[in-house]
Design a protein around this motif. Sequence first.
Motif, PDB file in Angstrom:
ATOM      1  N   MET A  52     -37.529 -12.157 -34.305  1.00  0.00           N
ATOM      2  CA  MET A  52     -38.714 -12.940 -34.018  1.00  0.00           C
ATOM      3  C   MET A  52     -38.723 -14.231 -34.839  1.00  0.00           C
ATOM      4  SD  MET A  52     -41.277 -12.704 -32.077  1.00  0.00           S
ATOM      5  CE  MET A  52     -42.961 -12.915 -31.813  1.00  0.00           C
ATOM      6  N   LYS A  53     -38.364 -14.101 -36.139  1.00  0.00           N
ATOM      7  CA  LYS A  53     -38.320 -15.287 -36.991  1.00  0.00           C
ATOM      8  C   LYS A  53     -37.264 -16.265 -36.498  1.00  0.00           C
ATOM      9  CE  LYS A  53     -40.018 -13.217 -41.222  1.00  0.00           C
ATOM     10  NZ  LYS A  53     -39.748 -12.930 -42.624  1.00  0.00           N
ATOM     11  N   LEU A  54     -36.154 -15.749 -35.979  1.00  0.00           N
ATOM     12  CA  LEU A  54     -35.087 -16.604 -35.468  1.00  0.00           C
ATOM     13  C   LEU A  54     -35.570 -17.413 -34.269  1.00  0.00           C
ATOM     14  CD1 LEU A  54     -32.158 -17.510 -35.605  1.00  0.00           C
ATOM     15  CD2 LEU A  54     -31.569 -15.578 -34.139  1.00  0.00           C
ATOM     16  N   GLN A  55     -36.374 -16.810 -33.412  1.00  0.00           N
ATOM     17  CA  GLN A  55     -36.913 -17.521 -32.253  1.00  0.00           C
ATOM     18  C   GLN A  55     -37.820 -18.664 -32.700  1.00  0.00           C
ATOM     19  OE1 GLN A  55     -38.725 -14.316 -30.077  1.00  0.00           O
ATOM     20  NE2 GLN A  55     -36.998 -14.193 -28.637  1.00  0.00           N
ATOM     21  N   TYR A  56     -38.688 -18.411 -33.661  1.00  0.00           N
ATOM     22  CA  TYR A  56     -39.566 -19.463 -34.170  1.00  0.00           C
ATOM     23  C   TYR A  56     -38.747 -20.586 -34.806  1.00  0.00           C
ATOM     24  CZ  TYR A  56     -43.740 -16.660 -33.399  1.00  0.00           C
ATOM     25  OH  TYR A  56     -44.744 -15.947 -32.830  1.00  0.00           O
ATOM     26  N   PHE A  57     -37.724 -20.213 -35.560  1.00  0.00           N
ATOM     27  CA  PHE A  57     -36.858 -21.205 -36.194  1.00  0.00           C
ATOM     28  C   PHE A  57     -36.174 -22.078 -35.136  1.00  0.00           C
ATOM     29  CE2 PHE A  57     -32.625 -22.420 -37.710  1.00  0.00           C
ATOM     30  CZ  PHE A  57     -32.994 -23.223 -38.782  1.00  0.00           C
ATOM     31  N   LEU A  58     -35.649 -21.460 -34.086  1.00  0.00           N
ATOM     32  CA  LEU A  58     -34.989 -22.215 -33.019  1.00  0.00           C
ATOM     33  C   LEU A  58     -35.966 -23.134 -32.284  1.00  0.00           C
ATOM     34  CD1 LEU A  58     -32.562 -19.513 -31.561  1.00  0.00           C
ATOM     35  CD2 LEU A  58     -31.977 -21.502 -32.946  1.00  0.00           C
ATOM     36  N   ILE A  59     -37.145 -22.660 -32.021  1.00  0.00           N
ATOM     37  CA  ILE A  59     -38.160 -23.476 -31.332  1.00  0.00           C
ATOM     38  C   ILE A  59     -38.554 -24.669 -32.195  1.00  0.00           C
ATOM     39  CG2 ILE A  59     -40.544 -23.497 -30.504  1.00  0.00           C
ATOM     40  CD1 ILE A  59     -40.059 -20.588 -29.517  1.00  0.00           C
ATOM     41  N   ILE A  60     -38.799 -24.430 -33.476  1.00  0.00           N
ATOM     42  CA  ILE A  60     -39.176 -25.519 -34.387  1.00  0.00           C
ATOM     43  C   ILE A  60     -38.037 -26.514 -34.521  1.00  0.00           C
ATOM     44  CG2 ILE A  60     -39.710 -26.053 -36.802  1.00  0.00           C
ATOM     45  CD1 ILE A  60     -41.382 -23.443 -36.814  1.00  0.00           C
ATOM     46  N   THR A  61     -36.799 -26.015 -34.621  1.00  0.00           N
ATOM     47  CA  THR A  61     -35.641 -26.904 -34.716  1.00  0.00           C
ATOM     48  C   THR A  61     -35.512 -27.760 -33.460  1.00  0.00           C
ATOM     49  OG1 THR A  61     -34.508 -25.286 -36.114  1.00  0.00           O
ATOM     50  CG2 THR A  61     -33.145 -26.990 -35.096  1.00  0.00           C
ATOM     51  N   LEU A  62     -35.684 -27.157 -32.295  1.00  0.00           N
ATOM     52  CA  LEU A  62     -35.607 -27.893 -31.030  1.00  0.00           C
ATOM     53  C   LEU A  62     -36.690 -28.969 -30.964  1.00  0.00           C
ATOM     54  CD1 LEU A  62     -34.334 -28.222 -28.241  1.00  0.00           C
ATOM     55  CD2 LEU A  62     -35.928 -26.511 -27.392  1.00  0.00           C
ATOM     56  N   ILE A  63     -37.883 -28.648 -31.363  1.00  0.00           N
ATOM     57  CA  ILE A  63     -38.981 -29.623 -31.367  1.00  0.00           C
ATOM     58  C   ILE A  63     -38.661 -30.772 -32.304  1.00  0.00           C
ATOM     59  CG2 ILE A  63     -41.390 -29.979 -32.035  1.00  0.00           C
ATOM     60  CD1 ILE A  63     -41.926 -27.108 -30.950  1.00  0.00           C
ATOM     61  N   MET A  64     -38.119 -30.469 -33.476  1.00  0.00           N
ATOM     62  CA  MET A  64     -37.786 -31.525 -34.439  1.00  0.00           C
ATOM     63  C   MET A  64     -36.675 -32.425 -33.897  1.00  0.00           C
ATOM     64  SD  MET A  64     -38.121 -29.436 -38.039  1.00  0.00           S
ATOM     65  CE  MET A  64     -37.220 -30.654 -38.917  1.00  0.00           C
ATOM     66  N   VAL A  65     -35.670 -31.842 -33.256  1.00  0.00           N
ATOM     67  CA  VAL A  65     -34.581 -32.634 -32.686  1.00  0.00           C
ATOM     68  C   VAL A  65     -35.122 -33.557 -31.599  1.00  0.00           C
ATOM     69  CG1 VAL A  65     -32.479 -32.497 -31.290  1.00  0.00           C
ATOM     70  CG2 VAL A  65     -32.745 -31.036 -33.295  1.00  0.00           C
TER      71      VAL A  65
END
Length: 171
Positions: A1-14
């Motif tokens: 679950m934490k990995l999904q949030y991390f990926l979503i936040i990373t995608l938004i930042m990119v």
Amino acid sequence: MKLQYFLIITLIMVLAVSGCTYDDSDQTYQYNDSSYDLNSTPQTTTTPTNTARLTNTSSENKNVEVSGLCYKVIDGDTIDVEGVGRIRFVGVNTPERGESGYWDAKNFVKNKCLGKTVGLDIDDAKNKDKYGRTLAVVYVDGENLNQELLREGYAEVMYIPPSEFNPYRWS
């Protein structure tokens, strides 16, 4: 679950960061400058049809090192030359976009060199500015356009040593 949030936040930042870069050099602006005549020169640019055509024109003018087609006028002291790149007129400074006289200086340069072969005498003491533009004296039909900008009142002297040119001799 934490990995999904991390990926979503990373995608938004990119996505956010990639949208932060913007080059407005190719944009067309409308500016209300009372000294600018809307009927004088169209606000279009031409693109080169033949790339990288450099010519040594020493027989035409002893000061000219290279020449090429001027295919775009950025403003009163910056042009694009086929095969050479972005050229900054050395020793002079014209008004920036939004300042009085901007359109007059830009249109003067457009009328003189857009679509024509220009000769360049590149500054041997410092051939690039901090933006990577080639610093040069621009010749059109054997005429020093840097000097003409000063003589006609479209530019002011901007001497930044080191430079092989002394623009105070032009005015």
